[in-house]
Design a protein around this motif. Structure first.
Motif, PDB file in Angstrom:
ATOM      1  N   SER A 661       0.680  -1.251  -0.062  1.00  0.00           N
ATOM      2  CA  SER A 661      -0.167   0.135   0.150  1.00  0.00           C
ATOM      3  C   SER A 661       0.884   1.343   0.035  1.00  0.00           C
ATOM      4  N   PRO A 662       1.675   1.699  -1.164  1.00  0.00           N
ATOM      5  CA  PRO A 662       2.496   2.759  -0.953  1.00  0.00           C
ATOM      6  C   PRO A 662       1.865   4.249  -1.058  1.00  0.00           C
ATOM      7  N   GLY A 663       0.576   4.292  -0.918  1.00  0.00           N
ATOM      8  CA  GLY A 663       0.146   5.448  -0.926  1.00  0.00           C
ATOM      9  C   GLY A 663       0.090   6.545  -2.190  1.00  0.00           C
ATOM     10  N   THR A 664       1.164   6.544  -2.865  1.00  0.00           N
ATOM     11  CA  THR A 664       1.468   7.331  -4.181  1.00  0.00           C
ATOM     12  C   THR A 664       1.720   6.333  -5.152  1.00  0.00           C
ATOM     13  N   PRO A 665       1.142   6.519  -6.507  1.00  0.00           N
ATOM     14  CA  PRO A 665       1.523   5.522  -7.364  1.00  0.00           C
ATOM     15  C   PRO A 665       3.127   5.070  -7.767  1.00  0.00           C
ATOM     16  N   ILE A 666       3.422   4.002  -8.052  1.00  0.00           N
ATOM     17  CA  ILE A 666       4.884   3.811  -8.063  1.00  0.00           C
ATOM     18  C   ILE A 666       4.720   3.203  -9.582  1.00  0.00           C
ATOM     19  N   GLN A 667       5.730   3.705 -10.408  1.00  0.00           N
ATOM     20  CA  GLN A 667       5.775   3.348 -11.893  1.00  0.00           C
ATOM     21  C   GLN A 667       6.734   2.082 -11.844  1.00  0.00           C
ATOM     22  N   PRO A 668       6.200   1.095 -12.525  1.00  0.00           N
ATOM     23  CA  PRO A 668       7.123  -0.144 -12.656  1.00  0.00           C
ATOM     24  C   PRO A 668       8.322  -0.250 -13.644  1.00  0.00           C
ATOM     25  N   GLY A 669       8.053   0.884 -14.583  1.00  0.00           N
ATOM     26  CA  GLY A 669       9.111   0.764 -15.404  1.00  0.00           C
ATOM     27  C   GLY A 669       9.305  -0.415 -16.503  1.00  0.00           C
ATOM     28  N   SER A 670      10.836  -0.764 -16.872  1.00  0.00           N
ATOM     29  CA  SER A 670      10.869  -1.910 -17.709  1.00  0.00           C
ATOM     30  C   SER A 670      10.313  -3.359 -17.028  1.00  0.00           C
ATOM     31  N   VAL A 671      10.329  -3.434 -15.711  1.00  0.00           N
ATOM     32  CA  VAL A 671       9.750  -4.884 -15.364  1.00  0.00           C
ATOM     33  C   VAL A 671       8.220  -4.965 -15.847  1.00  0.00           C
ATOM     34  N   LEU A 809       3.385   3.329 -22.239  1.00  0.00           N
ATOM     35  CA  LEU A 809       2.622   2.337 -21.843  1.00  0.00           C
ATOM     36  C   LEU A 809       3.285   1.028 -21.988  1.00  0.00           C
ATOM     37  N   ALA A 810       3.890   0.637 -22.991  1.00  0.00           N
ATOM     38  CA  ALA A 810       4.481  -0.678 -23.067  1.00  0.00           C
ATOM     39  C   ALA A 810       5.714  -0.742 -22.209  1.00  0.00           C
ATOM     40  N   LEU A 811       6.361   0.441 -21.761  1.00  0.00           N
ATOM     41  CA  LEU A 811       7.465   0.551 -21.041  1.00  0.00           C
ATOM     42  C   LEU A 811       7.152   0.655 -19.500  1.00  0.00           C
ATOM     43  N   GLY A 812       5.939   0.818 -19.246  1.00  0.00           N
ATOM     44  CA  GLY A 812       5.295   0.724 -17.855  1.00  0.00           C
ATOM     45  C   GLY A 812       5.596   1.986 -17.050  1.00  0.00           C
ATOM     46  N   THR A 899      14.885  -6.229 -14.942  1.00  0.00           N
ATOM     47  CA  THR A 899      15.482  -5.078 -14.181  1.00  0.00           C
ATOM     48  C   THR A 899      14.474  -3.800 -14.764  1.00  0.00           C
ATOM     49  N   GLY A 900      14.273  -2.764 -13.813  1.00  0.00           N
ATOM     50  CA  GLY A 900      13.744  -1.868 -14.430  1.00  0.00           C
ATOM     51  C   GLY A 900      14.216  -0.314 -13.730  1.00  0.00           C
ATOM     52  N   THR A 901      14.107   0.579 -14.604  1.00  0.00           N
ATOM     53  CA  THR A 901      14.732   2.069 -14.097  1.00  0.00           C
ATOM     54  C   THR A 901      14.026   3.069 -14.332  1.00  0.00           C
ATOM     55  N   PRO A 902      12.658   3.046 -13.935  1.00  0.00           N
ATOM     56  CA  PRO A 902      11.710   4.223 -14.261  1.00  0.00           C
ATOM     57  C   PRO A 902      12.027   5.337 -14.075  1.00  0.00           C
ATOM     58  N   GLU A 903      11.850   6.702 -14.933  1.00  0.00           N
ATOM     59  CA  GLU A 903      12.096   7.756 -14.934  1.00  0.00           C
ATOM     60  C   GLU A 903      11.061   8.698 -14.003  1.00  0.00           C
TER      61      GLU A 903
END
Length: 969
Positions: A661-671, A809-812, A899-903
């Protein structure tokens, strides 16, 4: 009554009173109390203190014998059923108060004080009845006038005290009489009815304080019968900002008026006057009534619907009635603590309804009806034109209203008020009033007065003209009108209980408590079982070593919730909340709505809850997260491990509930590229031709680049190898082109199959939870065995309001949010060849080594085409061997990782880089999936391969050994 009839009645009374020394019915109330206390102890031993309970049973039985002996000496047959009825109701009240945590000896002391007050009023009733039967003369007049003066003084004094006493949210701060708490308004109502009855029915030759003559003109009669009662009731209403006390007093006054006048029109005029004045007072000063009217309109949420809205006390009471059904859960087996502290007072009937069912509430109601019948019978012992009879009738009607109001209020027919149920609630005032009424009525007991009595009864000349005489020369009896009013109240209350516990029960439970999540966490329930890991380590247990018991839990353990008891209502969360029934009673899930099992019902004994968590894996997750934070100061994160074969969660370590329950949205990025790959039609997996790109133009004029501004793939690739290589390198441009080819709708459809909420699904949260095999908790959360799991989702717009581009969207990125647990489930679906099992944290309920309940084996559900899952697995293996996830490798097994490294960030020119890794091992026969997420501090520049992969490797090494796949790693 004829002389012959009187003689026969007298002989019957003498024969009854000279009968066997055995007191009929003396043992009944005591046996009932003993049985109910034993049943409560059998179900919930922690709720019954044996010594005070035994003392209570003994004193109650002795009091019953004492009162029955007194009844026999008086010689009126109506007194025996009256005493038995009172004592049976008192027995039920004792058990209910034990059940809700009222101190037993204090409750007993309040009861004895009320019995003493009833005995004193019995003596007063005897004196008043004797004075009423005296022949005309100065002696009788002096005694009756002294009564008038005392009643007037008590009325004025208690009224002044009531108006001067402070009021806190509709509850009056009263006086203490030993263990009893007395509200001045109760004394005021009691005495005011007596003074009104005296004014209307005292013999004409008794002087009044302002003269013996009263005008018989209609205007004065209207003022006395209608306007004055309305004004008095309205004053109480304005003082307390509450309808209940005013309406109950008003109904009592109407009972007196109807009895005295035999005309309903005066009651109708008084009602109209009271309503007009009450509405005017409500406009001028609404007070706490505004809140109670809002709760009456919407008892469940009081208008505060939506995510996070909590049920209010009236709604909890309605659900308690619904859970009780016809048979009830059994003493001590309800979940009434959810109602809050007022379950002891205003909502005690809801406790009775849940634990004794509709049968229990209706039988208790029948006892109250029997009590009222006996009171009306005793009132008729006074002369038909006697002011004492009018007083007793008014008190009996007021008592009927006092009994009916809590039933009607807790079933939503009327607003909640400060009125409590006599003899059942913890409040001492109602007990004192009802026993005072009983004592006063019992004082009138004796043979019925004959029609040819030696001394005529004189009536006031101002009473309206009597109805026409019957052919026999006698006026028709008026005695049925006031009891009919009380009977109407009783009938409406019974219908409201029938509706709440039978007709509306199912729909209310299905709508407001579909999963039975409103649990019972009582004050006495420190005596609850332990919460254990799968390997037997204690995560939470009760510590009895201190002066007061306390619930202790492991500081480094997974989230099991908290248990915070208090003398009022108890709060709990997580497993301590959702599995409270099992921890306290060992009952299997799904039995929370059922009635008693067996002769005594299901015994409530603590049981242990064994979870799917593994101690060693949990310690490794905590250690890995700590090391990752040390390597990136200021970062926060989460580590989740689960078994893809069963869906069991093995470990959760996080900061600020980021895992679920992070409270704020978390972008998953490349995963999220695993989900994009899952969206490809299996027939087209070999149809892609990917050429080297360093960037891809976007429809909004910007361009999408690869991480590090590199070019990928290195050479033109086609078919499945092209997708595997794109996963290995986590190539943004390649997946942007794949996403553009697929379209947003197809990607959203693949994500929905894995438990994401998507645009157009209604409601999105419920469909997402269903995909994961979990129950919804509102629109934004799923219930993972009591752990709230935020729904991961795909939106149609970004946080800054721009349309979501399919390339992003395709990159999360941009419009995708996911929890670490959700991405671990995506990894589990890949690990299992495309099948997804519902996650769980509870494995079984056990007691002393015996398994009482075991979680059923989770049935897998196809979530990813098997061909796509194989491609994703190969790409993840390649990423560990020679791609972005090399630091996720372990020496004892082949690892598959993405792995994923979202900006992230609001300023496109100054973005932070979060870090993700999802990994499982062994790659070809997985036993554990790990998801790691690290949130970068402001200005942070993390990478999935550099910051999130090492913690994943740490957990994988420990898990492979703990689960028996490797001897050491």
């Amino acid at each position: 009554m004829t002389a012959t009839a009187t003689g026969l009645s007298g002989r019957a009374d003498r024969q009854w009173s000279a009968g066997s020394p055995m007191l009929p019915g003396a043992a009944g109330p005591g046996v009932l109390l003993s049985g109910l206390v034993f049943a409560l102890w059998w179900h919930r031993p922690a709720m019954v203190d044996p010594v005070p309970a035994v003392v209570t049973v003994g004193v109650h039985t002795a009091t019953t014998v004492f009162l029955l002996r007194g009844a026999r000496r008086v010689g009126d047959p109506a007194l025996v059923p009256l005493v038995i009825t009172i004592q049976v109701l008192a027995a039920i009240g004792f058990v209910l108060r034990m059940r809700v945590g009222v101190e037993t000896l204090g409750s007993l002391a309040a009861y004895l004080t009320a019995v003493g007050a009833g005995a004193a009023l019995f003596s007063l009733g005897r004196s008043l009845a004797a004075a009423d039967r005296l022949p005309e003369g100065p002696a009788r007049n002096r005694r009756i006038q002294r009564t008038n003066v005392v009643l007037l003084a008590l009325t004025v004094g208690s009224c002044a005290l009531a108006l001067a006493s402070p009021v806190d949210r509709g509850a009056q701060i009263g006086l203490s009489l030993g263990p009893l708490h007395i509200q001045p308004t109760e004394v005021f109502r009691f005495c005011l009815l007596g003074w009104i009855a005296f004014r209307l029915r005292a013999p004409s030759d008794v002087p009044r304080l302002w003269g013996a003559h009263r005008s018989s003109r209609a205007v004065w009669m209207l003022a006395e019968y209608a306007l004055v009662p309305a004004v008095l009731a309205t004053l109480i209403f304005v003082k307390l900002s509450d309808l209940g006390p005013a309406v109950v007093l008003f109904i009592g006054i109407v009972g007196v008026v109807v009895h005295v006048t035999s005309r309903w029109r005066y009651a109708a005029m008084a009602t109209v006057g009271f309503l007009l004045l009450a509405v005017l007072a409500m406009i001028v000063h609404l007070g706490v009534l505004g809140e109670r009217l809002a709760l009456w309109k919407d008892p469940f949420y009081r208008g505060g619907h939506g995510a996070g809205a909590t049920l209010h006390q009236p709604g909890m009471a309605l659900l308690a009635y619904a859970r009780g059904g016809v048979l009830g859960a059994g003493p001590g087996l309800g979940r009434v603590d959810s109602i809050g502290l007022e379950r002891r007072n205003d909502f005690i009937l809801a406790v009775l309804g849940e634990e004794f069912g509709l049968i229990g509430t209706l039988l208790t109601g029948a006892l109250y009806v029997l009590l009222l019948v006996q009171l009306f019978r005793l009132a008729r012992r006074a002369g038909e034109e006697s002011w004492l009879r009018a007083w007793l009738v008014g008190l009996s009607v007021m008592l009927a209203a006092n009994i009916a109001w809590p039933a009607l209020a807790t079933t939503r027919v009327l607003p909640i008020s400060g009125i409590t149920t006599p003899l059942l609630s913890a409040g001492g005032t109602s007990m004192l009033v009802v026993l005072g009424i009983v004592g006063l009525a019992a004082g009138c007991a004796g043979p019925r007065p004959a029609a040819t009595a030696s001394f005529p009864v004189h009536t006031a000349p101002v009473v309206p003209a009597a109805p026409a005489a019957s052919p026999a020369g006698r006026r028709p009896s008026r005695s049925w009108r006031a009891p009919a009013l009380a009977g109407l109240l009783a009938a409406v209350a019974a219908l409201s209980l029938l509706h709440a516990q039978l007709l509306a029960a199912g729909p209310r439970l299905d709508r407001y408590d579909p999963g039975g999540g409103i649990v019972r966490t009582e004050r006495a329930t420190f005596d609850r079982g332990r919460i254990l890991t799968a390997d037997g380590q204690v995560l939470a247990a009760t510590d009895w070593s201190g002066q007061l018991p306390a619930r202790r839990r492991s500081s480094a353990g997974p989230p099991v919730g908290e248990f915070r008891p208090s003398s009022g209502s108890t709060s709990a969360s997580g497993l301590e909340y959702a599995w409270s029934m099992q921890l306290e009673c060992g009952s299997p899930p799904g039995e929370d709505r059922s009635g008693p099992h067996g002769a005594l019902g299901r015994r409530c004994r603590p049981a242990d809850l064994r979870t799917s968590y593994d101690t060693r894996i949990q310690e490794a997750a905590v250690r890995a997260l700590r090391e990752a934070r040390d390597a990136a100061p200021g970062a926060r994160g989460a580590v989740v491990a689960l078994d893809p074969r069963t869906g069991g969660v093995l470990a959760i370590a996080d900061d600020d509930d980021l895992a679920t329950s992070p409270g704020t949205p978390i972008q998953p990025g490349s995963v999220f590229k695993m989900v994009t790959t899952a969206a490809i039609d299996p027939a087209r997996l070999g149809g892609y031709h990917l050429v080297p790109h360093s960037d891809v133009p976007l429809p909004d004029g910007r361009s999408l680049r690869n991480f590090g501004h590199g070019t990928c793939p290195a050479t033109t690739l086609a078919g499945i190898p092209a997708l595997v290589d794109a996963l290995r390198e986590s190539c943004n441009t390649a997946f942007a082109l794949v996403g553009k080819d697929l379209g947003a709708e197809r990607i959203a459809h693949a994500a929905a199959a894995l438990g994401f909420g998507t645009p157009g699904s209604a409601p999105a949260g419920r469909s997402a939870c269903a995909a994961l095999g979990l129950a919804p908790r509102g629109d934004d959360f799923c219930d993972l065995d009591g752990l709230p799991l935020a729904v991961s989702s795909i939106g149609s717009r970004t946080a800054d309001g721009r349309p979501c581009l399919v390339e992003q969207l395709a990159l999360g990125q941009a419009c995708v949010s996911a929890t670490p647990l959700q991405m671990a489930l995506v990894g589990a679906a890949v690990a299992e060849g495309g099948e997804l099992r519902p996650p769980h944290t509870v494995a079984q309920v056990e007691r002393d080594g015996a398994v009482l309940w075991r979680a059923p084996a989770a049935r897998p559900r196809p979530a990813i085409p098997a061909e796509n899952a194989a491609v994703i697995r190969d790409g993840m293996v390649a990423a560990v061997q020679a791609g972005t996830a090399t630091r996720a490798a372990v020496p004892c097994a082949q690892v598959a990782a993405k792995t994923g490294t979202p900006e992230v960030g609001a300023d496109p020119a100054n973005l932070d880089n979060d870090a993700w890794t999802v990994a499982f091992a062994p790659a070809r026969d997985p036993v554990v999936v790990v998801a790691v997420y690290l949130k970068a501090p402001p200005g942070g520049d993390l990478t999935g391969g550099g910051n999130a992969a090492p913690p994943a490797a740490t957990v994988l090494r420990t898990a492979l050994v703990a689960l028996g796949t490797a001897d050491h790693c």
